[in-house]
Design a protein around this motif. Structure first.
Motif, short mmCIF file in Angstrom:
data_model
loop_
_atom_site.label_atom_id
_atom_site.label_comp_id
_atom_site.label_asym_id
_atom_site.label_seq_id
_atom_site.Cartn_x
_atom_site.Cartn_y
_atom_site.Cartn_z
N GLU B 208 -1.90 26.12 -8.36
CA GLU B 208 -1.85 24.86 -7.63
C GLU B 208 -0.40 24.42 -7.44
O GLU B 208 0.47 24.72 -8.27
CB GLU B 208 -2.59 23.76 -8.41
N GLU B 334 3.10 24.70 -9.07
CA GLU B 334 3.37 23.87 -10.25
C GLU B 334 2.51 24.23 -11.45
O GLU B 334 2.91 24.00 -12.59
CB GLU B 334 3.14 22.39 -9.89
N ARG B 335 1.32 24.76 -11.19
CA ARG B 335 0.42 25.12 -12.29
C ARG B 335 -0.24 26.45 -11.98
O ARG B 335 -0.53 26.75 -10.81
CB ARG B 335 -0.66 24.02 -12.46
N GLU B 336 -0.53 27.22 -13.02
CA GLU B 336 -1.13 28.55 -12.81
C GLU B 336 -1.96 28.95 -14.02
O GLU B 336 -1.72 28.49 -15.14
CB GLU B 336 -0.02 29.59 -12.57
#
Lengths: 93, 442
Positions: B208, B334-336
């Protein structure tokens, strides 16, 4: 007349931007970097992200417009990491 | 941002500290050979004088000239089953954990004469009996990492490798260190079987971030004060998908895994990956007769963090490929997360032609490698640089450029040309992309 005042006088008289004086030194640095990397290849590694056979399925996409930017000076997304796949970001819980 | 909940899965919750730990238990694929350590004879004449003929990719008996090949490992061990059906951790018996303090010097009893023969498994899987001259081989998967599940034989000959190394270094002569040029002897190349883990992964990934879609750019102002402005739309971006990774190749030697370029050039050997591991065959020590080897010294569990990191990188790359509308301005992921539903780990020896050059820096030594993939011929290397020579050349370019700039300034035009203010979009204008337009996205 010192060398500096000579440069200053030339810069004041000329219509060419003084930044052109930096092109030469920057070219020297670029040449050193390019040749060093060509010989030492310290920046090379296996491109496993693209050289490994991968199959993607069941792709679900989320693209939601949240804001409009108009007349901004930035040419790119702030802190974009589009292609730096190996730099980790926050884990998704 | 909220993505729709992922499909319900039967897997237990993920421990964020070790997503690979979700796999309930280790299943083994038996790759143990039906041979004992010792004499390994030609199936036709019984001689132990067997070696690899790289140009043919076949084993050849030097006594009766009989030629043959071991069976394809993937087919022989059923490693070609669907990756998307993998569940849990599946490990070849050749990739089993290494027993602590298990010796590397293995003593075999020669079946020809009864003498005791020592094999140094750090660099070989064979030794010749000093008394009867027969060759003894290690074939059993002793728990010290010597015998893998499979081996990919050399197919590039030594002469071909020497030529590739010459060509590589030949293109880098001008600024090469003088001592390197004087001491360069590509004939000293050695063939090394390096230990790798070949990994299949059945994964689910989710990433994301924020992406911006370029709408248009335009310039405003006069010649001396011209500025470019951009219009863009900002999007929340998410990608949630399944993926299978087939034959990811990762070093299974602790020393080779260290890619710190300030102390070694292991990245050079890493760069010549990948190998055509689908063509690996069942292990036979005779493939290694004229070569040296490095044995595996780390276990699957120790490799998991590095492999997970590579899985995450692959997932990010695929997510980025699936979002081309943001490439111009960029995405900020930003996020994974990667959920490893199943993985398969096979230990394999892979063939590398290696030329080493020891550079002495004070009391320290730095090894420069030129490595050639023993299958594909891909070549990469590190050639020591004469930094003084390169520095002087760069300085000359810098000074010449500076003087040229000064000359241009001194002889610059009399008056600038006034340009009219430009209000419209420039030629880089493009139609705005609306990812929601097709109605199929959420």
């Amino acid at each position: 007349m010192t060398l500096f005042t000579l440069f200053f006088a030339v810069a004041m008289e000329s219509n060419v931007h003084p930044a052109i004086l930096l092109v030469g030194p920057a070219g020297g640095v670029a040449f050193y970097t390019f040749v060093y990397l060509y010989y030492r290849n310290t920046n090379k590694s296996h491109n496993f992200e693209h050289e490994t056979a991968v199959k993607v399925s069941n792709m679900r996409r989320h693209d939601r417009k949240v804001k409009e930017l108009r007349g901004v000076r930035d040419a790119s997304t702030d802190h974009a990491n589009t292609h730096t796949h190996r730099v980790r970001v926050q884990p998704l819980r | 941002m909220s993505l729709p909940p992922p499909e319900e899965r039967s897997l237990p919750p993920i421990d964020p500290a070790d997503p690979l730990a979700v796999q309930p238990q280790v299943q083994e694929i038996d790759t143990e050979l039906d041979k004992a350590n010792g004499l390994d004879k030609c199936p036709k004449c019984g001689s132990t004088e067997i070696t690899l003929r790289p140009s043919e990719g076949l084993l050849i008996c030097l006594f009766c000239r009989h030629q043959w090949s071991e069976a394809n490992a993937e087919q022989a061990y059923g490693l070609d089953t669907a990756i998307h059906e993998l569940s849990g951790t599946v490990v070849g018996t050749g990739a089993r954990n290494i027993a602590e303090d298990f010796p590397t010097m293995i003593t075999l009893k020669c079946a020809g004469c009864g003498a005791e023969v020592v094999v140094n498994t750090e660099s070989s899987t064979q030794a010749r009996c000093h008394w009867c001259r027969q060759t003894l081989s290690i074939h059993e998967q002793i728990p010290n990492g010597t015998v893998p599940d499979a081996i990919l034989p050399f197919s590039l000959t030594r002469d071909e490798a020497v030529q590739k190394i010459k060509d590589f270094a030949g293109k880098r002569r001008m600024f090469a260190h003088g001592k390197f040029k004087r001491e360069f002897k590509p004939e000293n190349v050695i063939g090394v079987y390096m230990p790798y883990m070949v990994i299949d992964g059945n994964l689910h990934a989710r990433v994301e971030g924020v992406g911006e879609v370029h709408l248009r750019s335009y310039t405003r102002g006069t010649k001396d004060n011209k500025k470019t402005y951009y219009d863009a739309d900002v999007y929340e971006v998410g990608r949630d998908f399944d993926l299978t990774v087939d034959d990811l190749q990762v070093e299974s030697s602790e020393a080779r895994s260290n890619m710190n370029v300030s102390v070694n050039t292991n990245n050079i050997i890493n760069t010549i990956l990948p190998f055509d591991t689908k063509n690996a065959v069942k292990f036979n020590a005779n493939y290694m007769r004229d070569f040296t080897s490095e044995k595996r010294d780390i276990n699957v569990a120790q490799m998991k963090p590095r492999v997970l990191d590579q899985f995450l990188s692959i997932a990010r790359a695929r997510a980025t490929e699936d979002a081309p509308q943001y490439h111009r301005r960029g995405i900020r992921w930003e996020r994974e997360h990667v959920d490893v539903k199943g993985s398969r780990w096979i230990a394999v020896y892979l063939p590398v032609w290696l030329y080493s050059y020891y550079e002495t820096k004070g009391n320290a030594h730095y090894v420069h490698y030129i490595a050639v993939n023993g299958r594909t011929g891909e070549t990469m290397g590190s050639v020591p640089v004469n930094k003084v020579k390169l520095g002087l050349a760069s300085l000359a370019i810098g000074v010449a450029g500076f003087l040229l700039g000064l000359t241009l300034m001194a002889t610059g035009g009399d008056e600038g040309v006034e340009v009219s203010t430009y209000e419209g979009p420039d030629t880089s204008y493009s139609e705005p992309y609306d990812p929601m337009a097709d109605g199929s996205r959420f």
